[in-house]
Design an enzyme around this catalytic site. Structure first.
Site, mmCIF file in Angstrom:
data_model
loop_
_atom_site.group_PDB
_atom_site.id
_atom_site.type_symbol
_atom_site.label_atom_id
_atom_site.label_comp_id
_atom_site.label_asym_id
_atom_site.label_seq_id
_atom_site.Cartn_x
_atom_site.Cartn_y
_atom_site.Cartn_z
ATOM 1 N N ALA A 66 0.716 -0.906 0.281
ATOM 2 C CA ALA A 66 -0.126 -0.646 0.095
ATOM 3 C C ALA A 66 0.880 1.301 0.291
ATOM 4 O O ALA A 66 1.792 1.261 0.704
ATOM 5 C CB ALA A 66 -0.610 -0.595 0.913
ATOM 6 N N GLY A 112 0.315 -5.550 0.802
ATOM 7 C CA GLY A 112 -0.259 -4.994 -0.137
ATOM 8 C C GLY A 112 -0.529 -5.783 -1.961
ATOM 9 O O GLY A 112 -0.938 -6.406 -2.031
ATOM 10 N N GLU A 115 -1.254 -9.681 -0.575
ATOM 11 C CA GLU A 115 -2.363 -9.384 -0.632
ATOM 12 C C GLU A 115 -2.780 -9.699 -1.994
ATOM 13 O O GLU A 115 -4.245 -10.397 -2.722
ATOM 14 C CB GLU A 115 -2.822 -8.115 0.310
ATOM 15 C CG GLU A 115 -1.971 -8.686 1.579
ATOM 16 C CD GLU A 115 -2.864 -7.216 2.261
ATOM 17 O OE1 GLU A 115 -1.916 -6.733 2.747
ATOM 18 O OE2 GLU A 115 -3.857 -7.728 3.428
ATOM 19 N N GLU A 135 4.020 -5.550 6.789
ATOM 20 C CA GLU A 135 2.968 -4.252 7.806
ATOM 21 C C GLU A 135 3.806 -4.177 9.210
ATOM 22 O O GLU A 135 3.746 -2.566 10.161
ATOM 23 C CB GLU A 135 1.974 -5.095 7.882
ATOM 24 C CG GLU A 135 1.073 -4.687 6.057
ATOM 25 C CD GLU A 135 1.484 -6.262 5.339
ATOM 26 O OE1 GLU A 135 2.449 -6.938 5.728
ATOM 27 O OE2 GLU A 135 0.766 -5.709 4.684
HETATM 28 N N1 COA Z 1 4.615 3.375 -0.478
HETATM 29 C C1 COA Z 1 5.366 4.547 -1.138
HETATM 30 N N2 COA Z 1 5.947 4.808 -1.707
HETATM 31 C C2 COA Z 1 7.118 3.332 -1.843
HETATM 32 C C3 COA Z 1 6.694 2.116 -0.676
HETATM 33 C C4 COA Z 1 5.419 2.210 -0.412
HETATM 34 N N3 COA Z 1 5.043 0.771 0.202
HETATM 35 N N4 COA Z 1 7.160 1.411 -1.112
HETATM 36 C C5 COA Z 1 8.472 2.384 -2.361
HETATM 37 N N5 COA Z 1 8.594 3.461 -2.408
HETATM 38 C C6 COA Z 1 9.004 4.518 -2.930
HETATM 39 C C7 COA Z 1 10.222 5.254 -1.553
HETATM 40 O O1 COA Z 1 9.199 5.973 -1.155
HETATM 41 C C8 COA Z 1 10.942 5.882 -3.487
HETATM 42 O O2 COA Z 1 10.217 6.914 -3.665
HETATM 43 P P1 COA Z 1 11.368 7.816 -3.799
HETATM 44 O O3 COA Z 1 12.099 7.967 -4.847
HETATM 45 O O4 COA Z 1 10.361 8.862 -3.993
HETATM 46 O O5 COA Z 1 12.216 8.591 -2.141
HETATM 47 C C9 COA Z 1 10.890 4.157 -3.876
HETATM 48 O O6 COA Z 1 9.613 3.728 -3.943
HETATM 49 C C10 COA Z 1 11.900 3.491 -4.225
HETATM 50 O O7 COA Z 1 11.794 2.797 -3.242
HETATM 51 P P2 COA Z 1 13.154 2.715 -2.418
HETATM 52 O O8 COA Z 1 12.996 2.288 -0.817
HETATM 53 O O9 COA Z 1 14.053 4.398 -2.676
HETATM 54 O O10 COA Z 1 13.952 1.267 -3.919
HETATM 55 P P3 COA Z 1 14.683 0.598 -2.796
HETATM 56 O O11 COA Z 1 15.307 -0.175 -3.681
HETATM 57 O O12 COA Z 1 16.101 0.909 -2.437
HETATM 58 O O13 COA Z 1 13.750 -0.272 -1.740
HETATM 59 C C11 COA Z 1 11.973 -1.402 -0.987
HETATM 60 C C12 COA Z 1 13.079 -1.452 -1.963
HETATM 61 C C13 COA Z 1 10.684 -2.114 -1.655
HETATM 62 C C14 COA Z 1 13.146 -2.854 -0.225
HETATM 63 C C15 COA Z 1 11.161 -0.951 0.032
HETATM 64 O O14 COA Z 1 11.346 0.275 -0.642
HETATM 65 C C16 COA Z 1 10.435 -1.063 1.197
HETATM 66 O O15 COA Z 1 10.946 -1.330 1.407
HETATM 67 N N6 COA Z 1 9.294 -0.440 0.578
HETATM 68 C C17 COA Z 1 8.058 -0.370 1.323
HETATM 69 C C18 COA Z 1 7.983 -2.174 1.643
HETATM 70 C C19 COA Z 1 5.945 -2.082 2.894
HETATM 71 O O16 COA Z 1 6.851 -1.702 3.731
HETATM 72 N N7 COA Z 1 5.558 -2.211 2.061
HETATM 73 C C20 COA Z 1 4.238 -2.672 3.239
HETATM 74 C C21 COA Z 1 3.147 -1.006 2.925
HETATM 75 S S1 COA Z 1 1.773 -1.844 4.019
#
Ligand code: COA
Length: 257
Positions: A66, A112, A115, A135
């Site tokens: 999400a 999500g 999911e 989460e």
């Molecule tokens: N919601 C909003 N934005 C998200 C996102 C999410 N779930 N996951 C990634 N993004 C965005 C980042 O904020 C970043 O945006 P920016 O460039 O404007 O700062 C962009 O996507 C790239 O993500 P980044 O974290 O820089 O990539 P990464 O390769 O370093 O890491 C992940 C990849 C997937 C490990 C990391 O993005 C992450 O942990 N995301 C969240 C996962 C999560 O907790 N999901 C459950 C949500 S309930």
């Protein structure tokens, strides 16, 4: 509706629905959820489409969860409402869809995102995909069916481990525990999905519609799955597909559905 976050391609009875926010790793914001609902409704009514495939553009992420930015200011009431809305419009909607939905997981499927893949009827993973339910690292729990569908798919113990640790697992591990139906190199994702879809499309769509409803009924605590199966089984006898299927068998030819 003009689509901003999705791209749709219909090819040979397959509708490819691609989530297209690669810069945000295809995180599900309210706009994407609304567009997904709109597209799912129209594809469900489209007789040219036999199978829907949910995937994403880019080679990094399926859906990284999400949209965390949209969650930041929500109250408990807002959070519950978000869950109800998302389930009605997208996640439960997919599970109860009248045609098969395949998730083609091309990269991260987190929270999500996983999911969404779990709400689909089948999952094909690129072997580079990484999936998890992080989460609780955000002080949350899954709100789009993850606490229910993950144990259904992989068993309670494995689900608890994934949910409580929030750790990511590889596509290979996802396959071993029954989360992925198929894994393949990323370049083969499309052809593997097409292969699976072809194996589905050769069979009767009216029977598959009844089948999907009967299987779903068994996971609904308010419904007797066996009674639902009996009803669905009976309904098949009133379909054109049944007439065609039986005639084709008796005349030693392939059915035309
Ligand atoms: N919601 C909003 N934005 C998200 C996102 C999410 N779930 N996951 C990634 N993004 C965005 C980042 O904020 C970043 O945006 P920016 O460039 O404007 O700062 C962009 O996507 C790239 O993500 P980044 O974290 O820089 O990539 P990464 O390769 O370093 O890491 C992940 C990849 C997937 C490990 C990391 O993005 C992450 O942990 N995301 C969240 C996962 C999560 O907790 N999901 C459950 C949500 S309930």
């Amino acid at each position: 509706m003009k689509l901003k976050t999705l791209t749709i391609k219909i090819q040979k009875k397959l509708a490819w629905v691609m989530i297209n926010r690669p810069k945000k790793l295809n995180a599900l914001n309210s706009e994407t959820l609304a567009e997904l609902h709109h597209v799912l409704v129209s594809l469900e009514e489209d007789n040219k489409v036999r199978v829907v495939v949910l995937t994403a553009t880019g080679d990094t992420a399926f859906v990284a969860g999400a949209d965390i930015r949209e969650l930041a200011d929500l109250t408990p009431t807002d959070g519950a409402a978000l869950s109800v809305q998302g389930n009605q419009k997208v996640f439960d909607y997919i599970e109860h869809y009248n045609k098969p939905v395949i998730a083609a997981v091309n990269g991260y499927a987190l929270g999500g995102g996983l999911e969404l893949a779990m709400a689909c009827h089948l999952r094909v993973f690129a072997n580079t995909a990484k999936v998890g339910m992080p989460e609780t690292s955000l002080g949350l729990i899954p709100g789009y069916g993850g606490t229910q569908r993950l144990p259904q798919l992989v068993g309670r113990g494995r689900a608890m481990e994934l949910l409580l640790t929030g750790d990511m697992i590889s596509a290979q591990r996802a396959y071993e525990i029954g989360l992925a139906n198929v894994i393949c190199p990323p370049a083969a994702l499309k052809s593997k999905v097409q292969e699976l879809a072809a194996a589905i499309v050769k069979n009767a769509p009216e029977a598959q519609q009844q089948l999907l409803a009967a299987v779903c009924a068994g996971f609904d605590s308010q419904t007797d799955g066996y009674a639902a199966e009996t009803e669905a089984f009976g309904a098949c006898f009133g379909t054109d597909n049944f007439v065609e299927g039986i005639q084709a068998f008796l005349h030693r030819r392939k059915p035309k559905f």
